[in-house]
Scaffold this active site. Structure first.
Site, short mmCIF file in Angstrom:
data_model
loop_
_atom_site.label_atom_id
_atom_site.label_comp_id
_atom_site.label_asym_id
_atom_site.label_seq_id
_atom_site.Cartn_x
_atom_site.Cartn_y
_atom_site.Cartn_z
N TRP A 140 -47.02 -41.70 96.81
CA TRP A 140 -46.12 -40.57 96.51
C TRP A 140 -46.87 -39.39 95.92
O TRP A 140 -46.35 -38.28 95.84
CB TRP A 140 -45.00 -41.02 95.55
N GLU A 269 -45.53 -46.92 84.65
CA GLU A 269 -45.69 -48.28 85.16
C GLU A 269 -45.96 -49.30 84.06
O GLU A 269 -46.17 -50.48 84.35
CB GLU A 269 -46.80 -48.30 86.21
N GLN A 382 -47.85 -42.58 81.89
CA GLN A 382 -47.91 -41.24 82.47
C GLN A 382 -46.55 -40.57 82.33
O GLN A 382 -45.56 -41.21 82.00
CB GLN A 382 -48.29 -41.31 83.94
#
Length: 551
Positions: A140, A269, A382
């Site tokens: 992505w 994540e 992130q």
């Protein structure tokens, strides 16, 4: 692949050698002490993508021989000329900060080493050609990070080719969703040919926010290029497929009269299988909203295309009403005591320690801690909430951006290369200039200085596009507002000036920022209307328009 060579001394022996991983030619020559032996090796690679299998050897051999006949000197001159054209359009010049200048130029160079945009069958690997990690597959990252760079520094066709790449994989995206028992199109997190290639369930099945990045890229491209017919030709089919997926993936909670998206992994994540990741819910709702807007545009301006597409995709008016109901009733988690968006349900159940509380020997946590410990911590790999605020930038005021930045940045370890640039852009927007510069330097020198102790796996190509965004979108404050380019610039302390060039529709402009003024040149095109710090200007000709601003 074929090769040819020239050497400035007689060859005594030439032997072809081959192993599992390479083939070549072993040469034996006699050379006097302190003499120089110069070997020029010309290599040509042909691929079955462009030639029939039977033609490969002949084509590669002919091209290698042609290169040899042209000579290294002439080939190098051509190489310099082509790179000169790229630098003329893409270079960012910084005066007064050698570290910052080296960082951005290193990043731009690597981006163009990786991708030129001539073939819609190709895409961008997160490591480019610099390392074998990720195997050259598409993520992505392309839509979320790379497309803006190529859209502004090359012609519109390059960005369009990236979108056509996804259009050509639309049927595979439908198959990916069907494998999960869902309707619509689910684009893969990792792919070569449109099928999902990832083997971790929390990524493959749960990190579904990637669908939203692809939808937003269509919007971003059309908004920037003015290529409205793209919606009829390619865009609407992709948007409708993604919207069908979101509608299928949502859960309706009748007790709360809300739609929810359960069991996901957001951009962070370091959280798996969470309910109602704010960014995922928000980008899903936005996609439905934009798809309905495009459907209305088709009805007003392209009615025959609308009928053709609705028949092809099997969309009914009732389906549009269902999408609108999801938009109206989407659930967004919120942390009331801080008045910020909650990354997901239950985020505040975690012990709220900050990155500054970690010991140096704990960093990076993805190399020092167990996965169990990471998942139970509040630390964010992130930009997650901030990713949504960056993408849907015009939806939120400065105070909302500042509150969310103040809450989430101290909890973010930036152990994804994609993180610092997003935080840098938001920091620029809310006036945190020192922080914006600090994060820019981190993203621009991520590989040069090996910040995350992982450069040995290959360079972080897609985050390098984020470095460009940190300057152009962050320090330069560039946006597209009301069909016009808009700038809100500032210059970091210690810099004397910086400049960049932008392709925008049929115009090429050069923007230079100094301590007390801003210069804009229109290098190509007749005239261009822009806004600078919310004031409207019309620029014409190649003479720089000098605009004084006070901070």
């Amino acid at each position: 692949a074929s090769c040819s060579y020239t050497i400035n001394t007689p060859v005594d022996k030439s032997v072809n050698v081959q192993s599992e991983k390479f083939c070549g030619t072993e040469l034996t020559v006699k050379a006097a002490k302190d003499s120089t032996v110069t070997l020029h090796k010309y290599i040509a690679v042909a691929t079955s993508r462009y030639y029939n299998h039977d033609e490969l050897i002949r084509q590669s051999a002919a091209k290698a021989a042609s290169a040899k006949n042209k000579s290294f000197t002439n080939l190098f001159a051509d190489h310099v000329k082509e790179w000169g054209k790229l630098w003329e359009h893409a270079d960012i010049k910084i005066e007064g900060d050698l570290e910052a200048q080296q960082g951005i130029r290193f990043n731009i160079f690597q981006l163009y080493q990786t991708y030129q945009g001539d073939d819609p069958a190709l895409n961008i690997g997160p490591k480019g050609f610099t390392g074998e990690k990720y195997g050259g597959v598409t993520y992505w990252d392309t839509e979320a990070y790379c497309l803006p760079f190529y859209m502004s520094t090359k012609t519109a066709n390059v960005a369009k080719n990236l979108l056509i790449y996804r259009y050509n994989h639309l049927q595979k995206a439908y198959e990916n969703a069907a494998k999960l028992g869902l309707q619509g199109a689910l684009y893969p997190m990792v792919t070569i040919n449109g099928e999902e290639c990832h083997n971790e369930w929390e990524i493959t099945f749960e990190e579904i926010h990637r669908n939203g990045a692809i939808a937003f890229a269509i919007y971003d491209y059309v908004r920037y290029s003015g290529d409205e017919p793209h919606i009829c030709q390619y865009g609407f089919e992709v948007l409708a497929g993604i919207s069908k997926f979101w509608a299928s993936r949502c859960n309706y909670n009748s007790f709360k009269n809300k739609y929810m998206i359960l069991g996901v992994t957001g951009p962070n994540e370091y959280e798996n299988n969470v309910n109602n990741n704010w960014y995922t819910n928000r980008i899903a709702s936005w996609t439905l909203e934009y798809t309905i807007k495009c459907a209305n545009l088709l009805a007003q301006k392209y009615p025959s295309d609308r009928k053709r597409l609705f028949d092809k995709i099997s969309i009914s008016e009732n389906e549009l009403l269902k999408w609108q109901d999801i938009i109206d009733k989407m659930y967004y988690p919120h942390i009331d005591e801080y008045n910020v968006f909650a990354q997901q349900d239950g985020y505040m159940d975690k012990e709220q320690i900050l990155v500054k509380d970690l010991l140096p020997q704990d960093l990076p946590i993805n190399q020092k801690w167990s996965w169990d410990r990471i998942l139970r911590s509040p630390f964010i790999k992130q930009a997650d909430v901030l990713q949504g605020i960056y993408i849907l930038n015009d939806k939120y005021d400065t105070e909302t951006k500042k509150r969310n930045f103040d809450f989430y940045e101290p909890r973010t370890v930036h152990e994804s290369s994609l993180s610092p640039c997003i935080y840098s852009i938001i920091a620029s927007e809310v006036g945190y200039r020192e922080k914006a510069y600090e994060l820019y330097l981190r993203t621009s020198r991520l590989d040069l200085d090996n910040y995350n102790n992982d450069t040995e796996d290959g360079l972080h190509i897609t985050s390098m596009a984020g470095t460009w965004m940190s300057i152009v979108y962050g320090f330069g404050g560039m946006r597209v507002k009301e069909n016009m380019l808009s700038f809100k610039p500032f210059i970091p302390d210690g810099w004397k000036s910086y400049s960049f060039r932008i392709n925008y529709r049929q115009s090429l402009i050069e923007c230079s920022v100094f301590k007390d003024h801003y210069e804009i040149k229109l290098l190509e095109g007749d005239k261009l209307d822009i806004t600078l710090s919310d004031k409207a200007y019309t620029i014409t000709g190649k003479t720089p328009q000098n605009i004084t601003f006070s901070e």
